[in-house]
Design an enzyme around this catalytic site. Structure first.
Site, PDB file in Angstrom:
ATOM      1  N   TYR A  74      -9.493   0.952   5.684  1.00  0.00           N
ATOM      2  CA  TYR A  74      -8.888   2.236   5.360  1.00  0.00           C
ATOM      3  C   TYR A  74      -9.954   3.174   4.780  1.00  0.00           C
ATOM      4  O   TYR A  74     -11.143   2.861   4.772  1.00  0.00           O
ATOM      5  CB  TYR A  74      -7.674   2.015   4.455  1.00  0.00           C
ATOM      6  CG  TYR A  74      -6.599   1.232   5.173  1.00  0.00           C
ATOM      7  CD1 TYR A  74      -6.009   1.732   6.332  1.00  0.00           C
ATOM      8  CD2 TYR A  74      -6.214  -0.032   4.738  1.00  0.00           C
ATOM      9  CE1 TYR A  74      -5.048   1.012   7.035  1.00  0.00           C
ATOM     10  CE2 TYR A  74      -5.257  -0.765   5.441  1.00  0.00           C
ATOM     11  CZ  TYR A  74      -4.684  -0.239   6.588  1.00  0.00           C
ATOM     12  OH  TYR A  74      -3.753  -0.965   7.281  1.00  0.00           O
ATOM     13  N   ARG A  78      -9.544  -3.327  -4.635  1.00  0.00           N
ATOM     14  CA  ARG A  78      -9.481  -4.351  -3.581  1.00  0.00           C
ATOM     15  C   ARG A  78     -10.596  -4.135  -2.570  1.00  0.00           C
ATOM     16  O   ARG A  78     -10.782  -3.021  -2.065  1.00  0.00           O
ATOM     17  CB  ARG A  78      -8.129  -4.285  -2.864  1.00  0.00           C
ATOM     18  CG  ARG A  78      -7.902  -5.471  -1.925  1.00  0.00           C
ATOM     19  CD  ARG A  78      -6.636  -5.299  -1.119  1.00  0.00           C
ATOM     20  NE  ARG A  78      -6.070  -6.587  -0.736  1.00  0.00           N
ATOM     21  CZ  ARG A  78      -5.183  -6.771   0.232  1.00  0.00           C
ATOM     22  NH1 ARG A  78      -4.755  -5.735   0.942  1.00  0.00           N
ATOM     23  NH2 ARG A  78      -4.710  -7.957   0.505  1.00  0.00           N
ATOM     24  N   ALA A  84       0.841  -1.197   0.000  1.00  0.00           N
ATOM     25  CA  ALA A  84       0.000   0.000   0.000  1.00  0.00           C
ATOM     26  C   ALA A  84       0.873   1.244   0.000  1.00  0.00           C
ATOM     27  O   ALA A  84       1.838   1.346   0.758  1.00  0.00           O
ATOM     28  CB  ALA A  84      -0.916  -0.017   1.218  1.00  0.00           C
TER      29      ALA A  84
END
Length: 373
Positions: free
Chosen positions: A181, A228, A58
């Site tokens: 997130y 994702r 990431a």
């Protein structure tokens, strides 16, 4: 050797991928305080360039997006140059690599942001955990609920990051909408308690991701873009009772965009919120027409089953690839795996626990030399 479907090729975005194994994105914290991708990161990805596809760790789209110590970014010229070096080396080794675009949202701390609170969909903090900051381990804070200006600026940051990823030579980008997130915080009806047009109904909660996708797709051709998702995940205090309705809708909307792939963490090895029966790859196959990548805790046998059943097209492997840099070779020849149960040196530091694991051939050579002495 084996004729496993794992080692058949697959066509994606004009590329013929050499096998069905994806190197999963794994945060390792090796970029240093300047967050510029460096040589040891390049070494790491080159060691694993025999993956069908590499998804990078990431990577922060902006300073506001930071939430881990020493993770890389993609928001300065030096970062772009650092990534370009990594990408060039992976391509020279015959690999394909996409960049995962990341904003941590409330999974951050004011220590990363000069005392300013991290951002999120709503002013609701992560419960039951602590975060490692540059000043030590601390409790999570109540984040700042994003204003319209914050949202507009962040969407633009995703676009800038997509432009930078193209400049660095990547084969595509993956929008990280998983693992609690920022984008996941907008999708989840527990972390998103907004009363405006970014909250409430599932189509409103999807709106932020939709705007991010529009921004990224203005830069990249749709077949080179992936997303994702973690419909079953509990990490970073995720999981709502309406998760199946939410992620069914998200899958449908992403399918309408005709993007290149959907990366689904269907496995439960990273934690399960237990708010209903777990969503499966087969459910997403019914929703999404493009390439589907399964992820999280897969064994070789489980991966072969999902591929043979047609539920997925590629399977991502993470932890086994940390300690087995030649994982495709080991799977192909049924060689034993080096244990991946000790995470003590996985995060931060230098070569140790990162690039110091032997291939099976190197390991066998050392064992042979030991037996002669």
């Amino acid at each position: 050797m084996t004729d496993s479907v794992l080692f058949s090729s697959f066509d994606w975005a004009g590329n013929t991928l050499q096998n069905r194994m994806v190197l999963a994105p794994m945060t390792r914290g090796r970029a240093g305080a300047d967050r510029i991708p460096n040589k040891i990161m390049g070494d790491h990805y080159v060691q694993r360039a025999d993956a069908g596809l590499i998804i990078t760790e990431a990577t922060a789209i902006s300073e506001e997006g930071i939430g881990w110590v020493d993770t890389p970014g993609i928001y300065t010229d030096a970062m772009v140059e650092g990534w370009r070096s990594v990408v060039n080396r992976v391509h020279e080794a015959g690999g394909k690599i996409v960049l995962q675009l990341w904003h941590t949202g409330r999974a951050s701390h004011s220590d990363f942001h000069d005392g300013n609170l991290p951002l999120s969909a709503s002013a609701i903090k992560i419960e039951g955990d602590e975060i490692h900051t540059p000043k030590g381990k601390k409790p999570y804070e109540v984040p700042k609920a994003m204003t319209y200006d914050d949202i507009k600026r962040t969407v633009e940051d995703y676009k800038k990051a997509a432009i930078s990823a193209k400049a660095a030579g990547f084969d595509g980008v993956e929008v990280h909408a998983a693992n609690g997130y920022l984008i996941n915080q907008f999708l989840d009806s527990r972390s998103n308690q907004r009363s405006d047009n970014y909250g409430g109904s599932v189509d409103n909660r999807y709106r932020f991701l939709g705007e991010v996708m529009d921004a990224v797709l203005s830069v990249w051709a749709k077949e080179h873009v992936g997303v994702r998702l973690s419909p079953n995940g509990a990490f970073n205090d995720m999981g709502a009772d309406d998760f199946r309705e939410t992620f069914t809708y998200v899958g449908q909307q992403l399918n309408k965009l005709e993007i290149g792939y959907l990366h689904v963490m269907d496995g439960l090895a990273f934690g399960f919120h237990e708010r209903g029966e777990a969503m499966t790859l087969a459910e997403f196959r019914a929703l999404f027409d493009g390439m589907i990548i399964g992820n999280c805790g897969y064994t070789k046998e489980e991966a072969e089953k999902r591929l043979s059943d047609g539920d997925g097209d590629m399977i991502a492997f993470g932890r086994p690839w940390i300690t087995n840099p030649d994982l495709p070779t080991r799977f192909k020849h049924n060689y034993p795996l080096t244990s991946f149960d000790d995470p003590s040196a996985w995060y931060g530091g230098g070569e140790e626990g990162y690039n110091d694991f032997d291939t099976y051939r190197e390991q066998s050579g050392k064992d042979a030399m030991t037996s002669l002495t």
